[in-house]
Design a protein around this motif. Structure first.
Motif, PDB file in Angstrom:
ATOM      1  N   GLN A 260       5.265  -7.894  12.113  1.00  0.00           N
ATOM      2  CA  GLN A 260       4.775  -6.539  11.863  1.00  0.00           C
ATOM      3  C   GLN A 260       5.866  -5.595  11.345  1.00  0.00           C
ATOM      4  OE1 GLN A 260       2.769  -5.276  15.435  1.00  0.00           O
ATOM      5  NE2 GLN A 260       1.241  -6.872  15.241  1.00  0.00           N
ATOM      6  N   ARG A 261       6.861  -6.171  10.663  1.00  0.00           N
ATOM      7  CA  ARG A 261       7.959  -5.393  10.081  1.00  0.00           C
ATOM      8  C   ARG A 261       8.168  -5.846   8.645  1.00  0.00           C
ATOM      9  NH1 ARG A 261      13.327  -6.448   9.392  1.00  0.00           N
ATOM     10  NH2 ARG A 261      14.702  -4.654   9.362  1.00  0.00           N
ATOM     11  N   LEU A 262       8.330  -4.888   7.722  1.00  0.00           N
ATOM     12  CA  LEU A 262       8.602  -5.255   6.336  1.00  0.00           C
ATOM     13  C   LEU A 262      10.045  -5.719   6.214  1.00  0.00           C
ATOM     14  CD1 LEU A 262       6.759  -2.560   4.194  1.00  0.00           C
ATOM     15  CD2 LEU A 262       5.922  -4.714   5.126  1.00  0.00           C
ATOM     16  N   ILE A 263      10.214  -6.873   5.564  1.00  0.00           N
ATOM     17  CA  ILE A 263      11.550  -7.443   5.412  1.00  0.00           C
ATOM     18  C   ILE A 263      11.958  -7.585   3.946  1.00  0.00           C
ATOM     19  CG2 ILE A 263      11.396  -8.676   7.602  1.00  0.00           C
ATOM     20  CD1 ILE A 263      10.992 -11.269   5.784  1.00  0.00           C
ATOM     21  N   GLY A 264      11.039  -7.292   3.018  1.00  0.00           N
ATOM     22  CA  GLY A 264      11.374  -7.418   1.610  1.00  0.00           C
ATOM     23  C   GLY A 264      10.271  -6.873   0.731  1.00  0.00           C
ATOM     24  N   PHE A 265      10.605  -6.733  -0.550  1.00  0.00           N
ATOM     25  CA  PHE A 265       9.615  -6.255  -1.522  1.00  0.00           C
ATOM     26  C   PHE A 265       9.994  -6.724  -2.912  1.00  0.00           C
ATOM     27  CE2 PHE A 265      12.899  -3.155  -2.192  1.00  0.00           C
ATOM     28  CZ  PHE A 265      12.747  -2.701  -3.495  1.00  0.00           C
ATOM     29  N   ILE A 266       8.999  -6.729  -3.782  1.00  0.00           N
ATOM     30  CA  ILE A 266       9.205  -6.966  -5.206  1.00  0.00           C
ATOM     31  C   ILE A 266       8.301  -5.983  -5.947  1.00  0.00           C
ATOM     32  CG2 ILE A 266       7.432  -8.763  -5.416  1.00  0.00           C
ATOM     33  CD1 ILE A 266       9.386 -10.236  -7.357  1.00  0.00           C
ATOM     34  N   ILE A 267       8.806  -5.442  -7.038  1.00  0.00           N
ATOM     35  CA  ILE A 267       8.035  -4.458  -7.810  1.00  0.00           C
ATOM     36  C   ILE A 267       8.127  -4.789  -9.287  1.00  0.00           C
ATOM     37  CG2 ILE A 267      10.001  -2.844  -7.776  1.00  0.00           C
ATOM     38  CD1 ILE A 267       6.367  -1.726  -7.808  1.00  0.00           C
ATOM     39  N   GLY A 268       6.975  -4.834  -9.930  1.00  0.00           N
ATOM     40  CA  GLY A 268       6.918  -5.113 -11.359  1.00  0.00           C
ATOM     41  C   GLY A 268       5.844  -4.293 -12.038  1.00  0.00           C
TER      42      GLY A 268
ATOM     43  N   THR B 229       0.862  -1.178   0.000  1.00  0.00           N
ATOM     44  CA  THR B 229       0.000   0.000   0.000  1.00  0.00           C
ATOM     45  C   THR B 229       0.902   1.233   0.000  1.00  0.00           C
ATOM     46  OG1 THR B 229      -0.074   0.289   2.403  1.00  0.00           O
ATOM     47  CG2 THR B 229      -1.683  -1.255   1.416  1.00  0.00           C
ATOM     48  N   PRO B 230       0.357   2.405  -0.301  1.00  0.00           N
ATOM     49  CA  PRO B 230       1.171   3.622  -0.214  1.00  0.00           C
ATOM     50  C   PRO B 230       1.780   3.818   1.183  1.00  0.00           C
ATOM     51  CG  PRO B 230      -0.801   4.076  -1.480  1.00  0.00           C
ATOM     52  CD  PRO B 230      -0.970   2.683  -0.899  1.00  0.00           C
ATOM     53  N   ASP B 231       1.100   3.343   2.224  1.00  0.00           N
ATOM     54  CA  ASP B 231       1.631   3.470   3.582  1.00  0.00           C
ATOM     55  C   ASP B 231       2.882   2.617   3.813  1.00  0.00           C
ATOM     56  OD1 ASP B 231      -0.372   5.259   4.260  1.00  0.00           O
ATOM     57  OD2 ASP B 231      -1.660   3.715   5.161  1.00  0.00           O
ATOM     58  N   ASP B 232       3.114   1.612   2.966  1.00  0.00           N
ATOM     59  CA  ASP B 232       4.305   0.766   3.091  1.00  0.00           C
ATOM     60  C   ASP B 232       5.558   1.430   2.518  1.00  0.00           C
ATOM     61  OD1 ASP B 232       2.993  -1.487   4.260  1.00  0.00           O
ATOM     62  OD2 ASP B 232       2.282  -2.084   2.260  1.00  0.00           O
ATOM     63  N   VAL B 233       5.360   2.394   1.660  1.00  0.00           N
ATOM     64  CA  VAL B 233       6.490   2.967   0.915  1.00  0.00           C
ATOM     65  C   VAL B 233       7.598   3.497   1.829  1.00  0.00           C
ATOM     66  CG1 VAL B 233       7.181   4.766  -0.732  1.00  0.00           C
ATOM     67  CG2 VAL B 233       5.156   3.333  -1.181  1.00  0.00           C
ATOM     68  N   PRO B 234       7.323   4.229   2.900  1.00  0.00           N
ATOM     69  CA  PRO B 234       8.431   4.683   3.751  1.00  0.00           C
ATOM     70  C   PRO B 234       9.303   3.549   4.294  1.00  0.00           C
ATOM     71  CG  PRO B 234       6.451   5.919   4.276  1.00  0.00           C
ATOM     72  CD  PRO B 234       6.034   4.795   3.343  1.00  0.00           C
ATOM     73  N   SER B 235       8.712   2.384   4.543  1.00  0.00           N
ATOM     74  CA  SER B 235       9.503   1.237   5.016  1.00  0.00           C
ATOM     75  C   SER B 235      10.238   0.545   3.887  1.00  0.00           C
ATOM     76  CB  SER B 235       8.586   0.228   5.720  1.00  0.00           C
ATOM     77  OG  SER B 235       8.017   0.803   6.868  1.00  0.00           O
ATOM     78  N   VAL B 236       9.763   0.678   2.657  1.00  0.00           N
ATOM     79  CA  VAL B 236      10.417   0.065   1.496  1.00  0.00           C
ATOM     80  C   VAL B 236      11.615   0.908   1.041  1.00  0.00           C
ATOM     81  CG1 VAL B 236      10.098  -0.546  -0.945  1.00  0.00           C
ATOM     82  CG2 VAL B 236       8.349  -1.169   0.735  1.00  0.00           C
ATOM     83  N   LEU B 237      11.529   2.216   1.180  1.00  0.00           N
ATOM     84  CA  LEU B 237      12.580   3.090   0.650  1.00  0.00           C
ATOM     85  C   LEU B 237      13.981   2.793   1.183  1.00  0.00           C
ATOM     86  CD1 LEU B 237      10.656   6.468   0.432  1.00  0.00           C
ATOM     87  CD2 LEU B 237      11.282   4.921  -1.435  1.00  0.00           C
TER      88      LEU B 237
END
Length: 160
Positions: free
Chosen positions: A65-73, A7-15
């Motif tokens: 409750q912590r982001l540990i990874g991401f994938i973007i396509g 979600t857009p709210d995840d973006v600060p943790s992904v950056l």
């Protein structure tokens, strides 16, 4: 571990993960991965848009409750000489170092493949750095195959 749509709210943790990914690529090949300053802030708006774009695949891996990874396509148009008009394109995959080898990367990649399939995509492409043997093995385990080699030459600048 949970894999879910970002979600857009995840973006600060992904950056911060984007920053680590960019630093790793730049360390492997600074000519190929010659990033501008503030890569994270440049990605911010793009990632927020992908999180709400029905034709993008943006997933996060979450643990405790912590982001540990991401994938973007994204879905990309091909040039008109090809029969296939568009393909899925995986831009980035990252799993924090302390969580690697637990299956998060593979789960995200396989779910991304399925999401692209649901969007009607018939082919997914990606690039990996030559030094990133682990990523190639991961993607091969998900059904990807090597099909091209990107090459680069640095041209000396001629002063007028």
């Amino acid at each position: 571990m949970t894999i879910r749509p970002a979600t857009p709210d995840d973006v600060p943790s992904v950056l911060p993960m984007v920053g680590k990914l960019a630093a790793l690529h730049e360390a492997w090949d600074p000519q190929r991965y010659d990033y501008r300053q503030n890569v994270e802030s440049m990605y911010d708006r793009w990632l927020r848009a992908r999180a709400t774009d029905g034709r993008s695949v943006f997933l996060v891996a979450e643990r405790d409750q912590r982001l540990i990874g991401f994938i973007i396509g994204t879905i990309e148009h091909t040039i008109p000489i090809y029969r296939l008009e568009e393909t899925g394109y995986l831009h980035d995959l990252w799993v924090d170092e302390q969580y690697r080898h637990e299956g998060a990367g593979r789960q995200m990649a396989m779910l991304a493949v399925e999401k692209f399939r649901e969007l009607g995509v018939k082919q997914i492409r990606l690039e990996t750095a030559m030094a990133n043997e682990a990523a190639r093995k991961l993607f091969e385990s998900c059904g990807f195959r090597a099909c091209a080699i990107e090459m680069l030459v640095e041209l000396p600048q001629v002063n007028p």
